[in-house]
Design a protein around this motif. Structure first.
Motif, PDB file in Angstrom:
ATOM      1  N   ARG A   1      38.497  28.185  54.930  1.00 47.25           N
ATOM      2  CA  ARG A   1      39.246  27.960  54.021  1.00 47.25           C
ATOM      3  C   ARG A   1      37.714  27.182  52.981  1.00 47.25           C
ATOM      4  N   ASN A   2      36.424  26.773  53.819  1.00 42.45           N
ATOM      5  CA  ASN A   2      34.929  26.714  52.881  1.00 42.45           C
ATOM      6  C   ASN A   2      34.847  28.228  52.514  1.00 42.45           C
ATOM      7  N   LEU A   3      35.175  29.529  53.506  1.00 44.20           N
ATOM      8  CA  LEU A   3      34.720  30.300  52.879  1.00 44.20           C
ATOM      9  C   LEU A   3      35.667  30.654  52.331  1.00 44.20           C
ATOM     10  N   TRP A   4      36.431  30.728  51.298  1.00 36.92           N
ATOM     11  CA  TRP A   4      37.151  30.951  49.950  1.00 36.92           C
ATOM     12  C   TRP A   4      36.979  29.793  48.878  1.00 36.92           C
ATOM     13  N   ARG A   5      36.600  28.853  49.197  1.00 34.38           N
ATOM     14  CA  ARG A   5      35.727  28.224  48.428  1.00 34.38           C
ATOM     15  C   ARG A   5      34.785  28.521  47.484  1.00 34.38           C
ATOM     16  N   ALA A   6      33.979  29.198  48.656  1.00 32.02           N
ATOM     17  CA  ALA A   6      32.745  29.962  48.401  1.00 32.02           C
ATOM     18  C   ALA A   6      32.759  30.766  47.786  1.00 32.02           C
ATOM     19  N   ALA A   7      33.339  31.727  48.322  1.00 34.75           N
ATOM     20  CA  ALA A   7      32.946  33.103  47.438  1.00 34.75           C
ATOM     21  C   ALA A   7      34.109  33.384  46.335  1.00 34.75           C
ATOM     22  N   ARG A   8      33.262  34.141  44.842  1.00 37.51           N
ATOM     23  CA  ARG A   8      33.106  33.737  43.252  1.00 37.51           C
ATOM     24  C   ARG A   8      33.201  35.477  43.032  1.00 37.51           C
ATOM     25  N   LEU A   9      34.696  35.765  42.594  1.00 41.06           N
ATOM     26  CA  LEU A   9      34.532  36.706  42.033  1.00 41.06           C
ATOM     27  C   LEU A   9      33.984  37.434  40.288  1.00 41.06           C
ATOM     28  N   GLN A  10      33.515  37.942  40.348  1.00 44.74           N
ATOM     29  CA  GLN A  10      32.833  38.719  38.836  1.00 44.74           C
ATOM     30  C   GLN A  10      33.348  39.576  37.838  1.00 44.74           C
ATOM     31  N   LEU A  11      33.362  39.863  36.747  1.00 50.67           N
ATOM     32  CA  LEU A  11      33.395  40.784  36.289  1.00 50.67           C
ATOM     33  C   LEU A  11      32.684  41.084  35.625  1.00 50.67           C
ATOM     34  N   LEU A  12      32.004  42.165  35.769  1.00 52.86           N
ATOM     35  CA  LEU A  12      30.317  42.442  35.339  1.00 52.86           C
ATOM     36  C   LEU A  12      30.493  43.981  34.004  1.00 52.86           C
ATOM     37  N   PRO A  13      29.959  43.766  32.723  1.00 49.88           N
ATOM     38  CA  PRO A  13      30.279  45.026  31.969  1.00 49.88           C
ATOM     39  C   PRO A  13      29.583  45.898  32.259  1.00 49.88           C
ATOM     40  N   PRO A  14      29.883  47.060  31.873  1.00 48.99           N
ATOM     41  CA  PRO A  14      30.908  47.443  31.128  1.00 48.99           C
ATOM     42  C   PRO A  14      32.051  47.526  31.591  1.00 48.99           C
ATOM     43  N   ARG A  15      32.216  47.580  32.951  1.00 49.29           N
ATOM     44  CA  ARG A  15      33.560  48.464  34.102  1.00 49.29           C
ATOM     45  C   ARG A  15      33.293  48.117  35.216  1.00 49.29           C
ATOM     46  N   GLY A  16      31.463  46.607  35.474  1.00 52.81           N
ATOM     47  CA  GLY A  16      31.381  46.493  37.267  1.00 52.81           C
ATOM     48  C   GLY A  16      32.440  45.242  37.384  1.00 52.81           C
ATOM     49  N   TRP A  17      32.132  44.988  38.621  1.00 53.01           N
ATOM     50  CA  TRP A  17      32.841  44.343  39.534  1.00 53.01           C
ATOM     51  C   TRP A  17      32.382  43.183  40.580  1.00 53.01           C
ATOM     52  N   ARG A  18      31.986  42.232  41.385  1.00 52.85           N
ATOM     53  CA  ARG A  18      31.380  41.850  42.941  1.00 52.85           C
ATOM     54  C   ARG A  18      32.269  40.788  42.853  1.00 52.85           C
ATOM     55  N   LEU A  19      32.238  41.015  44.545  1.00 53.85           N
ATOM     56  CA  LEU A  19      32.912  39.902  44.938  1.00 53.85           C
ATOM     57  C   LEU A  19      31.750  39.033  46.222  1.00 53.85           C
ATOM     58  N   ASP A  20      30.996  38.108  45.566  1.00 55.43           N
ATOM     59  CA  ASP A  20      30.028  37.091  46.313  1.00 55.43           C
ATOM     60  C   ASP A  20      30.492  36.068  47.531  1.00 55.43           C
ATOM     61  N   ALA A  21      30.283  36.069  48.552  1.00 59.14           N
ATOM     62  CA  ALA A  21      30.707  35.121  49.644  1.00 59.14           C
ATOM     63  C   ALA A  21      30.001  35.330  50.737  1.00 59.14           C
ATOM     64  N   PRO A  22      29.215  34.148  51.534  1.00 57.25           N
ATOM     65  CA  PRO A  22      28.548  33.827  52.661  1.00 57.25           C
ATOM     66  C   PRO A  22      29.075  34.440  53.380  1.00 57.25           C
ATOM     67  N   CYS A  23      30.055  35.611  53.619  1.00 55.14           N
ATOM     68  CA  CYS A  23      30.039  36.109  54.914  1.00 55.14           C
ATOM     69  C   CYS A  23      31.395  37.248  54.503  1.00 55.14           C
ATOM     70  N   SER A  24      31.361  38.222  55.258  1.00 52.26           N
ATOM     71  CA  SER A  24      32.503  38.863  55.404  1.00 52.26           C
ATOM     72  C   SER A  24      33.747  38.580  55.065  1.00 52.26           C
ATOM     73  N   LEU A  25      34.525  39.282  54.337  1.00 46.55           N
ATOM     74  CA  LEU A  25      35.545  38.838  53.953  1.00 46.55           C
ATOM     75  C   LEU A  25      37.062  39.729  54.480  1.00 46.55           C
ATOM     76  N   LEU A  26      38.039  39.436  55.153  1.00 45.85           N
ATOM     77  CA  LEU A  26      38.864  40.566  55.149  1.00 45.85           C
ATOM     78  C   LEU A  26      40.505  40.257  54.115  1.00 45.85           C
ATOM     79  N   ALA A  27      40.157  41.098  53.130  1.00 41.59           N
ATOM     80  CA  ALA A  27      40.942  41.183  51.785  1.00 41.59           C
ATOM     81  C   ALA A  27      40.944  41.887  51.676  1.00 41.59           C
ATOM     82  N   GLU A  28      41.888  41.879  50.431  1.00 44.18           N
ATOM     83  CA  GLU A  28      42.422  44.020  49.234  1.00 44.18           C
ATOM     84  C   GLU A  28      41.925  42.744  47.807  1.00 44.18           C
ATOM     85  N   ALA A  29      42.165  43.997  46.922  1.00 45.72           N
ATOM     86  CA  ALA A  29      41.669  43.718  45.657  1.00 45.72           C
ATOM     87  C   ALA A  29      42.180  44.893  45.034  1.00 45.72           C
TER      88      ALA A  29
END
Length: 689
Positions: A283-311
């Motif tokens: 739960r703490n990991l997902w609360r700390a995770a931040r999803l950003q969309l960066l211009p013009p067509r970039g995106w970034r997922l910041d988190a303290p640990c690796s995440l088992l997730a799909e985008a």
């Protein structure tokens, strides 16, 4: 790598098992076999290539069972490593091919024909070992006299010494022959961990208790072990003797590891990660995770640990509702964190969003309009499918699905199908993405909206319509506008179907003299402020304006309430860590329940549930201190309570209830059908009671 003796003594010395743990001196691997067999261990490791199963040409030796035993491989008397000894039990598979009757007499006098019976059966047995980060394969040659062969019977065993492994590791062992005559054997074993480390919890505090001898000096480090990058140190101390380290539960993450080593030259460090399966850490990991969309067509997922997730990439239409998944592929599994990635787009559009999900549950969502582009557009997304010989088909993405443009459906896309095709051919649509078989186009709908309003304006110029509108405005609408009451809707975001149902209710209530607030329409503010802060601000504003808070009960909401009522400590943790990034209901329980417990709820709260999803008995008794209505069967009473003293007469209220019911019923029917209960109000409930 040798492990210092004090670590092995800590891990094994307090158990009687250590007294019988055999010591092997020296680094060499060895093999020995039971009487009657002869065996040889190949020098060095071999490639692990099982190959395909082939038919046995006759009787062959095959492994039938694996056994393991822990031993110590020692380089010096007090410098040992934990090692896994493996015993492979062998048996004969297949039969000798018996000669035909007419050949028996002719072969009896020929001793060479009896040679197979007097020879040896030989097998090459592969032993594969894995214990992260180590992987090895060794090859054993085994022989047994053919005279001792009895098909289906065990012929003995081969013992291999040994595979080194770390304390607490999970080891996996496979065995098969080359060539392979049957499915490989496999065996998994968890090696002893470090019993001197104990993790306990007391409220919000977590204690790391290290039980070592009084005189032992050692280094202790806490760090984040990231698979997709270097480790990040967090805390380090040099300590002596038993210690208790106190952490707050908010400091826990799945990748938080503990490393210990003796304060000696060239000492080896041993690590353990005790929070990998801890729900609080995830739960703490997902609360700390931040999803950003960066211009013009970039995106970034910041988190303290690796995440088992799909985008996934999705399209967010104006007016709320779920974001609809699109074809362009993103990183479907094991999203790389803390690294800028590229969106596979030709052009950006404010309605395009990125969703990050874990175990089919939406965790994070961010849209392009929220960062750099303008607000959501009322554009229609066209999905183009290309076939052979330049054939192509087009459909428009709508809440009900992808509607073919030239269909007879009663949707906006079907009505404007020919005009949209002309817009696409004339280059008025923006291409967002394409590959060899598909493409996505965003077509503006502004001009069609303007045409519709122009017709409405012309109709309003008619004298009778103007007089009618003025009459309504003076008698009802002005009064309603002056007395419009604020309503804050709270619900538990269980799935997309229930969210659509809440959205339909909120949209229908907006047609009445009500100022409706719901988290579906405030996702940007919710993501920026957090669910708890957002709810506090909305609740305070609603009650200060004399409004009402509407609690929409569902099976998930009832379960959350029961957790709070049954276990205050557990409920507090659940409220501070809501189930999703936009789940205001879970966050709101921390201040909703005190209002009910202290008798401040009447006049400020109203409860409701949907026919067929819940029955009145499932609503906790504490919340029945305020009116609780079943929708849509009790809509007139519900609307009257919402509008308060300024509610219209029964006739007008009944008409408004019918309007809301017509808007609500189709979505409710779809949800009931998806849940396998199309019976409606009388067809049962979904609360599990």
């Amino acid at each position: 790598m040798p492990v210092p003796w004090f670590l092995l003594s800590l891990a094994l010395g307090r158990s009687p098992m250590v007294l019988s743990l055999e010591k092997l001196m020296g680094p060499q691997d060895t093999a020995r076999c039971s009487p009657g067999l002869s065996c040889h261990l190949w020098d060095g490791d071999v490639l692990c290539l099982p190959g395909s199963i082939v038919s046995a040409p006759g009787p062959v030796l095959v492994p039938t069972r694996l056994q393991t035993e822990l031993v110590l491989r020692c380089y010096q008397e007090t410098d040992c490593d934990l090692c896994v000894r493996v015993a492979i039990h062998l048996a004969v598979h297949g039969h000798w091919e018996e000669p035909k009757d007419e050949d028996k007499f002719g072969r009896a006098a020929d001793p060479e024909l009896e040679e197979p019976r007097n020879a040896f059966l030989q097998a090459q047995v592969v032993l594969s070992f894995q214990a992260y980060p180590t992987a090895r394969c060794v090859l054993l040659e085994v022989q047994v006299p053919a005279a001792l062969v009895q098909p289906g019977q065990s012929v003995g065993s081969v013992v291999f010494d040994c595979f080194e492994a770390a304390l607490g590791a999970e080891v996996r062992i496979w065995s098969y022959t080359q060539p392979r005559y049957q499915k490989e054997l496999n065996f998994t074993q968890q090696l002893p961990a470090l019993p001197w480390l104990n993790v306990s919890a007391d409220g919000d505090d977590v204690y790391l208790v290290l039980d070592v001898s009084e005189e032992q000096r050692f280094g202790l480090s806490l760090y984040w072990n990231q698979i997709q990058g270097p480790t990040k140190p967090w805390w380090h101390r040099n300590l002596t003797g038993p210690q208790t380290i106190t952490l707050n539960h908010t400091d826990l993450f799945p990748c938080l590891c503990i490393q210990v080593w003796p304060l000696e030259p060239d000492s080896v460090r041993t690590s353990v990660c005790p929070f990998r399966e801890d729900p609080r850490a995830h739960r703490n990991l997902w609360r700390a995770a931040r999803l950003q969309l960066l211009p013009p067509r970039g995106w970034r997922l910041d988190a303290p640990c690796s995440l088992l997730a799909e985008a996934t990439l999705c399209w967010q239409a104006p007016g709320g509702g779920p974001c609809q998944s699109l074809v362009p592929p993103l990183y479907q599994a094991n999203v790389t964190v803390n690294k800028t990635l590229e969106l596979p787009l030709l052009n950006a559009h404010p309605n395009l969003c990125v969703q990050v999900s874990s175990w089919e549950k939406l965790q994070l969502q961010e849209c392009l309009w929220a960062d750099s582009l303008r607000a959501l557009k009322d554009d229609l997304l066209l999905v183009e499918t290309r076939g052979l010989q330049d054939n192509r088909s087009l459909c428009a993405l709508e809440p009900s699905g992808c509607t073919p443009l030239l269909s007879k459906a009663s949707t906006r896309a079907a009505r404007l199908g020919e005009q949209l095709l002309q817009d696409l051919q004339s280059g008025q649509c923006l291409q967002l993405w394409e590959d060899e078989l598909r493409a996505l186009w965003a077509c503006p709908m502004d001009k069609y909206v303007h045409q519709r309003w122009a017709l409405v304006w012309l109709a309003c110029l008619l004298l009778a319509s103007v007089l009618f509108l003025l009459f309504l405005f003076r008698k009802d609408h002005v009064k309603a506008a002056a007395t419009a009451r604020a309503a804050l809707l709270l619900y538990s975001a269980e799935d997309s179907g229930f969210e659509r149902l809440v959205g339909a209710l909120a949209s229908a209530l907006c047609q009445l003299p009500l100022q409706v607030t719901v988290d579906l329409w405030s996702r940007r503010e919710l993501s920026a402020q957090g669910p708890l802060a957002w709810f506090h601000a909305q609740r305070r504003q609603t009650l200060q304006e004399g409004g009402v808070v509407v609690l929409l009960f569902s099976p998930g909401a009832v379960a959350l309430c029961h957790e709070w009522l049954q276990d205050a400590a557990s409920a507090s943790a659940s409220a501070s860590a809501p189930h999703g990034p936009h789940d205001a209901f879970a966050a709101s329980l921390s201040c909703v329940l005190p209002d009910f417990l202290q008798g401040r709820a009447p006049g400020r709260y109203v409860g409701a549930y949907f026919d067929g999803l819940l029955h009145s008995g499932a609503v906790p008794a504490l919340f029945r201190s305020v009116p609780v209505f079943s929708l849509p069967s009790q809509l007139p009473d519900f609307l009257g309570t919402l509008q308060g003293p300024g509610a219209p007469g029964p006739g007008r209220l009944g008409e408004r209830a019918k309007q809301v019911s017509r808007a609500l019923q189709p979505t409710l029917d779809q949800l009931l059908q998806a849940l396998g209960d199309p019976g409606g109000p009388g067809g049962g409930t979904r609360d599990g009671t």
